[in-house]
Design a protein around this motif. Structure first.
Motif, PDB file in Angstrom:
ATOM      1  N   GLU A  42       0.867  -1.174   0.000  1.00  0.00           N
ATOM      2  CA  GLU A  42       0.000   0.000   0.000  1.00  0.00           C
ATOM      3  C   GLU A  42       0.899   1.218   0.000  1.00  0.00           C
ATOM      4  OE1 GLU A  42      -3.181  -0.394  -0.468  1.00  0.00           O
ATOM      5  OE2 GLU A  42      -2.849  -2.570  -0.344  1.00  0.00           O
ATOM      6  N   GLY A  43       0.746   2.031  -1.008  1.00  0.00           N
ATOM      7  CA  GLY A  43       1.545   3.242  -1.070  1.00  0.00           C
ATOM      8  C   GLY A  43       0.657   4.455  -0.892  1.00  0.00           C
ATOM      9  N   ARG A  44       1.234   5.591  -1.123  1.00  0.00           N
ATOM     10  CA  ARG A  44       0.476   6.822  -1.001  1.00  0.00           C
ATOM     11  C   ARG A  44       0.821   7.736  -2.165  1.00  0.00           C
ATOM     12  NH1 ARG A  44      -2.350   8.129   3.543  1.00  0.00           N
ATOM     13  NH2 ARG A  44      -1.861   6.539   5.073  1.00  0.00           N
ATOM     14  N   ASN A  45      -0.164   8.370  -2.692  1.00  0.00           N
ATOM     15  CA  ASN A  45       0.099   9.397  -3.685  1.00  0.00           C
ATOM     16  C   ASN A  45       0.798  10.551  -2.957  1.00  0.00           C
ATOM     17  OD1 ASN A  45      -0.132  11.771  -5.197  1.00  0.00           O
ATOM     18  ND2 ASN A  45      -1.915  10.981  -6.283  1.00  0.00           N
ATOM     19  N   PRO A  46       2.038  10.828  -3.315  1.00  0.00           N
ATOM     20  CA  PRO A  46       2.784  11.844  -2.560  1.00  0.00           C
ATOM     21  C   PRO A  46       2.165  13.241  -2.658  1.00  0.00           C
ATOM     22  CG  PRO A  46       4.042  11.108  -4.496  1.00  0.00           C
ATOM     23  CD  PRO A  46       2.813  10.260  -4.421  1.00  0.00           C
ATOM     24  N   LYS A  47       1.393  13.483  -3.684  1.00  0.00           N
ATOM     25  CA  LYS A  47       0.769  14.814  -3.840  1.00  0.00           C
ATOM     26  C   LYS A  47      -0.466  14.955  -2.959  1.00  0.00           C
ATOM     27  CE  LYS A  47       2.315  16.895  -8.068  1.00  0.00           C
ATOM     28  NZ  LYS A  47       2.520  15.954  -9.187  1.00  0.00           N
ATOM     29  N   THR A  48      -1.328  13.936  -2.997  1.00  0.00           N
ATOM     30  CA  THR A  48      -2.606  14.064  -2.305  1.00  0.00           C
ATOM     31  C   THR A  48      -2.618  13.341  -0.962  1.00  0.00           C
ATOM     32  OG1 THR A  48      -3.493  12.066  -3.298  1.00  0.00           O
ATOM     33  CG2 THR A  48      -3.753  14.106  -4.551  1.00  0.00           C
ATOM     34  N   GLY A  49      -1.640  12.445  -0.757  1.00  0.00           N
ATOM     35  CA  GLY A  49      -1.619  11.680   0.483  1.00  0.00           C
ATOM     36  C   GLY A  49      -2.591  10.516   0.465  1.00  0.00           C
ATOM     37  N   GLU A  50      -3.294  10.388  -0.627  1.00  0.00           N
ATOM     38  CA  GLU A  50      -4.282   9.329  -0.768  1.00  0.00           C
ATOM     39  C   GLU A  50      -3.621   7.946  -0.831  1.00  0.00           C
ATOM     40  OE1 GLU A  50      -7.585   8.864  -4.107  1.00  0.00           O
ATOM     41  OE2 GLU A  50      -6.982  10.941  -3.758  1.00  0.00           O
ATOM     42  N   PRO A  51      -4.134   6.952  -0.119  1.00  0.00           N
ATOM     43  CA  PRO A  51      -3.528   5.623  -0.206  1.00  0.00           C
ATOM     44  C   PRO A  51      -3.806   4.984  -1.571  1.00  0.00           C
ATOM     45  CG  PRO A  51      -5.388   5.620   1.328  1.00  0.00           C
ATOM     46  CD  PRO A  51      -5.278   7.002   0.780  1.00  0.00           C
ATOM     47  N   VAL A  52      -2.791   4.344  -2.135  1.00  0.00           N
ATOM     48  CA  VAL A  52      -2.986   3.641  -3.406  1.00  0.00           C
ATOM     49  C   VAL A  52      -2.394   2.246  -3.297  1.00  0.00           C
ATOM     50  CG1 VAL A  52      -3.117   5.547  -5.056  1.00  0.00           C
ATOM     51  CG2 VAL A  52      -0.895   4.760  -4.270  1.00  0.00           C
ATOM     52  N   HIS A  53      -2.991   1.315  -4.002  1.00  0.00           N
ATOM     53  CA  HIS A  53      -2.475  -0.042  -4.003  1.00  0.00           C
ATOM     54  C   HIS A  53      -1.414  -0.165  -5.097  1.00  0.00           C
ATOM     55  CE1 HIS A  53      -2.327  -4.344  -3.561  1.00  0.00           C
ATOM     56  NE2 HIS A  53      -2.429  -4.460  -4.873  1.00  0.00           N
TER      57      HIS A  53
END
Lengths: 105, 121
Positions: free
Chosen positions: B73-84
């Motif tokens: 599970e990562g995070r979009n560094p711009k929005t902080g939104e979690p991404v798979h």
């Protein structure tokens, strides 16, 4: 895969004699090496880029003993795979996953 | 046919076509067309080998190996939104001892400014 197997592939696919194929394979890697040794980068489209990078001196630690050591300034070779290569490596797996999820056969 | 002499420039670059030129120049008994086919076959064979998960070992040069990076599970560094981020296979290169030493002894690169046009392959 070894150099000998690459030679074998050239013999099979291109039809060169093994002697010629071996000579060419040897030349190819020798030229790449010498080019990098001169500080030039080598860019192979569809495969990747070999780049010599300069590293500044820094303090490090022997991970085993924890002892502090000075790592001298040096040059290292890095390889950046091309997007094409990265995609090729992931095609099969993605396919496998899709097949497992939605097997139609 | 005149072939320009090989010049290496610290900070310069050699592309695949430059490599083909140079191999052709050093093997005058083999046509440039054939040289091109051979160079392409070398890299095609290596790619195929990696695709199959094989390790490639070129003595004096280095080795290539495919490693799998686990899904995370990562995070979009711009929005902080979690991404798979799904698992993926990545090629790694480990430089061989001989080349490692050759590179360390290579001439210093001109350090002024960013090197122009660092487009990825």
């Amino acid at each position: 895969m070894t150099k000998a197997e690459i030679v074998e592939q050239i013999y099979e696919r291109v039809g060169f004699s093994k002697k010629e194929a071996a000579e060419l394979v040897e030349k190819v890697f020798e030229i790449i090496k010498n080019t990098l040794a001169e500080g030039e980068k080598v860019k192979i489209s569809g495969f990747g880029n070999f780049v010599v990078r300069h590293k500044n001196a820094r303090k490090g630690r022997n991970p085993q003993t924890g002892q502090e050591i000075l790592l001298e300034e040096r040059k290292v070779l890095t390889f950046k795979p091309s997007l094409v290569l990265k995609n090729v490596l992931n095609e099969a797996e993605e396919q496998g996953e899709t097949d497992a999820g939605e097997s139609s056969l | 046919m005149a072939v320009s002499p090989k010049r290496t420039i610290p900070g310069g670059e050699m592309t695949k076509s430059g490599l083909i030129e140079e191999v052709a120049r050093r093997t005058p008994h083999i046509s440039k067309k054939d040289t091109e086919v051979v160079v392409n076959t070398i890299f095609d064979a290596m790619i195929e080998s990696l695709r199959l998960g094989d390790r490639i070992e070129i003595r004096g040069f280095g080795s290539f190996q495919v490693k799998t990076r686990e899904a995370r599970e990562g995070r979009n560094p711009k929005t902080g939104e979690p991404v798979h981020i799904s698992a993926k296979r990545t090629p790694f290169f480990k430089v061989g001892k001989e080349l490692k030493e050759m590179v360390d002894d290579s001439p210093d690169l001109p350090e002024e400014g960013p090197v122009q046009r660092e487009a990825s392959a």
